[in-house]
Design a protein around this motif. Structure first.
Motif, PDB file in Angstrom:
ATOM      1  N   ILE A  26       0.836  -1.398   0.061  1.00 51.59           N
ATOM      2  CA  ILE A  26       0.157  -0.105  -0.186  1.00 51.59           C
ATOM      3  C   ILE A  26       0.712   1.060   0.064  1.00 51.59           C
ATOM      4  N   HIS A  27       1.971   1.312   0.481  1.00 51.91           N
ATOM      5  CA  HIS A  27       2.810   2.235   0.602  1.00 51.91           C
ATOM      6  C   HIS A  27       3.349   2.849  -0.958  1.00 51.91           C
ATOM      7  N   LYS A  28       3.076   2.118  -1.846  1.00 53.30           N
ATOM      8  CA  LYS A  28       3.550   2.073  -3.237  1.00 53.30           C
ATOM      9  C   LYS A  28       2.497   3.290  -4.120  1.00 53.30           C
ATOM     10  N   LEU A  29       1.338   3.194  -3.253  1.00 54.21           N
ATOM     11  CA  LEU A  29       0.163   3.853  -4.093  1.00 54.21           C
ATOM     12  C   LEU A  29       0.619   5.330  -4.173  1.00 54.21           C
ATOM     13  N   GLU A  30       1.210   5.949  -3.597  1.00 59.62           N
ATOM     14  CA  GLU A  30       1.655   7.429  -3.425  1.00 59.62           C
ATOM     15  C   GLU A  30       2.349   7.636  -4.636  1.00 59.62           C
TER      16      GLU A  30
END
Length: 106
Positions: A26-30
């Motif tokens: 989820i941290h890659k969404l940015e």
């Protein structure tokens, strides 16, 4: 007035593995949002609640993790609603990336 988008992302991982992979990615969404974004997430059982702020707009999303799919519901505020179809298409095309196994941490 908000414009809802609902997309299903099919998978064959099972609910637990899909939940694990989404949590790990989820941290890659940015980095997938043009201009960058602030993403806040919180799990509530098998639902991941997201608040995404980018370019002065706040978007709320909910990912429901199921055995064979992830159901994504996103509410687009105001003018972003005009882009509902292209955003839904991008979710279908790239949303499955959250389910990829992150091998960089091994």
């Amino acid at each position: 007035m908000s414009q809802p988008i609902e997309v299903d992302l099919p998978h064959s991982l099972g609910k637990d593995e899909a939940r694990r992979r989404i949590g790990a990615n989820i941290h890659k969404l940015e980095s997938h949002i043009p201009g960058g974004a602030n993403v806040e997430s919180a799990w509530a059982g098998d639902k991941l609640n997201l608040s995404i702020t980018a370019m002065g707009q706040a978007v709320r999303a909910e990912l429901t993790i199921l055995e064979a799919k992830v159901h994504v519901r996103m509410d687009l505020p105001g003018m972003l609603g005009l882009f509902a179809a292209p955003i839904a298409a991008a979710l279908k095309a790239k949303g499955g990336d959250l389910l990829l196994d992150d091998k960089s941490k091994r």
